[in-house]
Enzyme design. Structure first.
Site, PDB file in Angstrom:
ATOM      1  N   ARG A  27       0.843  -1.202   0.000  1.00 56.18           N
ATOM      2  CA  ARG A  27       0.000   0.000   0.000  1.00 56.18           C
ATOM      3  C   ARG A  27       0.876   1.248   0.000  1.00 56.18           C
ATOM      4  O   ARG A  27       1.269   1.764   1.039  1.00 56.18           O
ATOM      5  CB  ARG A  27      -0.916  -0.025   1.231  1.00 56.18           C
ATOM      6  CG  ARG A  27      -1.776   1.200   1.412  1.00 56.18           C
ATOM      7  CD  ARG A  27      -2.888   1.324   0.420  1.00 56.18           C
ATOM      8  NE  ARG A  27      -3.887   0.272   0.569  1.00 56.18           N
ATOM      9  CZ  ARG A  27      -4.817   0.015  -0.368  1.00 56.18           C
ATOM     10  NH1 ARG A  27      -4.858   0.705  -1.512  1.00 56.18           N
ATOM     11  NH2 ARG A  27      -5.695  -0.950  -0.171  1.00 56.18           N
ATOM     12  N   ARG A  71       1.134  -5.966  -9.921  1.00 54.74           N
ATOM     13  CA  ARG A  71       1.562  -5.529  -8.588  1.00 54.74           C
ATOM     14  C   ARG A  71       1.655  -6.696  -7.597  1.00 54.74           C
ATOM     15  O   ARG A  71       2.063  -6.507  -6.464  1.00 54.74           O
ATOM     16  CB  ARG A  71       0.641  -4.419  -8.053  1.00 54.74           C
ATOM     17  CG  ARG A  71      -0.799  -4.834  -7.849  1.00 54.74           C
ATOM     18  CD  ARG A  71      -1.651  -3.668  -7.327  1.00 54.74           C
ATOM     19  NE  ARG A  71      -3.022  -4.082  -7.067  1.00 54.74           N
ATOM     20  CZ  ARG A  71      -3.863  -3.426  -6.288  1.00 54.74           C
ATOM     21  NH1 ARG A  71      -3.481  -2.310  -5.696  1.00 54.74           N
ATOM     22  NH2 ARG A  71      -5.094  -3.858  -6.108  1.00 54.74           N
ATOM     23  N   HIS A  87       0.099   4.002 -10.281  1.00 52.31           N
ATOM     24  CA  HIS A  87      -0.838   4.407  -9.217  1.00 52.31           C
ATOM     25  C   HIS A  87      -0.063   5.128  -8.108  1.00 52.31           C
ATOM     26  O   HIS A  87       0.169   4.572  -7.025  1.00 52.31           O
ATOM     27  CB  HIS A  87      -1.500   3.127  -8.692  1.00 52.31           C
ATOM     28  CG  HIS A  87      -2.637   3.309  -7.751  1.00 52.31           C
ATOM     29  ND1 HIS A  87      -2.592   4.121  -6.652  1.00 52.31           N
ATOM     30  CD2 HIS A  87      -3.864   2.744  -7.742  1.00 52.31           C
ATOM     31  CE1 HIS A  87      -3.745   4.045  -5.999  1.00 52.31           C
ATOM     32  NE2 HIS A  87      -4.533   3.212  -6.651  1.00 52.31           N
ATOM     33  N   ASP A 118     -12.715   9.938  -5.735  1.00 53.18           N
ATOM     34  CA  ASP A 118     -12.291   8.852  -6.610  1.00 53.18           C
ATOM     35  C   ASP A 118     -12.768   9.211  -8.018  1.00 53.18           C
ATOM     36  O   ASP A 118     -13.929   9.021  -8.355  1.00 53.18           O
ATOM     37  CB  ASP A 118     -12.910   7.527  -6.113  1.00 53.18           C
ATOM     38  CG  ASP A 118     -12.262   6.311  -6.778  1.00 53.18           C
ATOM     39  OD1 ASP A 118     -11.449   6.497  -7.699  1.00 53.18           O
ATOM     40  OD2 ASP A 118     -12.581   5.180  -6.368  1.00 53.18           O
ATOM     41  N   GLU A 153      -2.759   9.657 -10.344  1.00 57.46           N
ATOM     42  CA  GLU A 153      -2.280   8.476 -11.065  1.00 57.46           C
ATOM     43  C   GLU A 153      -2.225   8.721 -12.572  1.00 57.46           C
ATOM     44  O   GLU A 153      -3.192   9.217 -13.156  1.00 57.46           O
ATOM     45  CB  GLU A 153      -3.218   7.301 -10.772  1.00 57.46           C
ATOM     46  CG  GLU A 153      -3.412   7.065  -9.288  1.00 57.46           C
ATOM     47  CD  GLU A 153      -4.570   6.130  -8.974  1.00 57.46           C
ATOM     48  OE1 GLU A 153      -4.877   5.240  -9.800  1.00 57.46           O
ATOM     49  OE2 GLU A 153      -5.189   6.294  -7.911  1.00 57.46           O
TER      50      GLU A 153
END
Ligand code: BG6
Length: 309
Positions: free
Chosen positions: A73, A99, A169, A212, A271
């Site tokens: 994270r 990832r 990201h 978001d 991002e």
């Protein structure tokens, strides 16, 4: 043993070292005259980038889990070969498998005393074929100088075209969410992923709730102006016509096991993406590169006071 082989094959004395830490994961540490950096081979994830005399530009959660099948994270997770939920199969991992994969080292290079480069590789295998039935060779080139340059190149090594979405990201380290504004997205239409509505704003973005958003048709640069740390982070990009802005805010932060309850105050994701309608089709033998160049905007020197007058 693996670390020993990596250092023998790719280490650069005083500049680039591989270390396997207590969590069992192997990291690349880079130090040169302009910056230091840390990159995880798991996920090919840049976790730290610190230009000289600066606090880290990237943010990593103190609650991050460092274990297989969990994304770290923070830093710059690679969302690939799909961004967000899989387009047709909701049982598949969100943000793809890059990832969650172990990447190999292709090359390392001390370009000069200020610049160091490493190229990592992920290639299709029986394992990846089960998750995504296409042949590919994907590389991540990370160049550490007074800028952080990250280039994600996807090559189609099969016989059929395929389509990807993806993201660098990037989690940025900020002083305090109330002291930060994002410039460069004004007047761009965004899809609000929380309401599923398209909207436009004409002011720099200030964040005071969960955000978001996917900015559509956005090819320009962004700046994160941070009055607390008295610095401006610039994100230049290529190969991308969408940008995602994300901050989970209070409730979502509490719901995430790998994110501290208050950490939404000191991080912000801007991002560099190929997301939503910004899909990329790659035909056999061709490739596509998604690039982000992250740097600090030079502070203007204050004029010196002339005491003779
Ligand atoms: C962002 C998405 O890119 O990533 C958000 O827009 C998502 O919807 C966030 O919550 C974090 O995703 P994850 O899978 O790392 O928890």
């Amino acid at each position: 043993m693996i670390t020993e082989l990596l250092n023998k094959g790719f280490g650069i004395p005083h500049t680039l070292t591989f270390i396997t830490e207590l969590d069992g994961m192997t990291y690349v540490y880079i130090t040169n005259n302009s910056a230091t950096a840390k990159i995880s081979l798991y996920g090919a994830q840049v976790l730290s980038f610190r230009p000289r005399h600066q606090e880290d530009i990237l943010w990593v959660s103190s609650k991050s889990l460092y274990k297989q099948n969990k994304a770290i994270r923070g830093g710059i997770p690679l969302c690939w070969p799909w961004f967000g939920a899989h387009p047709t199969d909701s049982t598949k991992q969100s943000h793809g498998f890059a990832r969650l994969s172990e990447w190999s080292v292709l090359t390392t290079e001390a370009v000069d005393e200020e610049t160091t480069r490493i190229i990592l590789k992920l290639q299709s295998s029986d394992e990846t074929m089960k998750m995504w039935p296409h042949k590919f060779i994907t590389t991540l080139t990370v160049t550490i100088s007074n800028k952080l340059t990250v280039e994600l190149t996807t090559n189609n090594s099969g016989n059929e075209p395929f389509t990807i979405t993806s993201a660098l990201h990037s989690y940025f380290n900020i002083s305090d969410i109330s002291k930060v504004a994002i410039h460069g997205l004004e007047n761009s239409t965004f899809l609000d992923s929380l309401t599923n509505k398209e909207q436009t704003e004409n002011e720099p973005i200030k964040i005071n709730q969960e955000v978001d958003r996917i900015y559509l048709d956005h090819t320009g640069n962004c700046e994160i102006k941070d009055t607390g740390l008295e610095r401006t982070i610039q994100i230049d990009k290529q190969g991308s016509s969408s940008t995602v802005v994300w901050n989970p805010w209070i409730d979502k932060a509490k719901r995430m096991a790998d994110f501290g309850d208050d950490e939404y105050q000191t991080m912000l994701c801007v991002e560099t993406t190929n997301a939503h309608t910004d899909t990329i089709e790659i035909t056999p033998d061709k490739d596509h590169t998604l690039t982000a160049v992250i740097s600090l905007v030079e502070q203007k020197q204050r004029p010196k006071l002339d005491h003779t007058k």
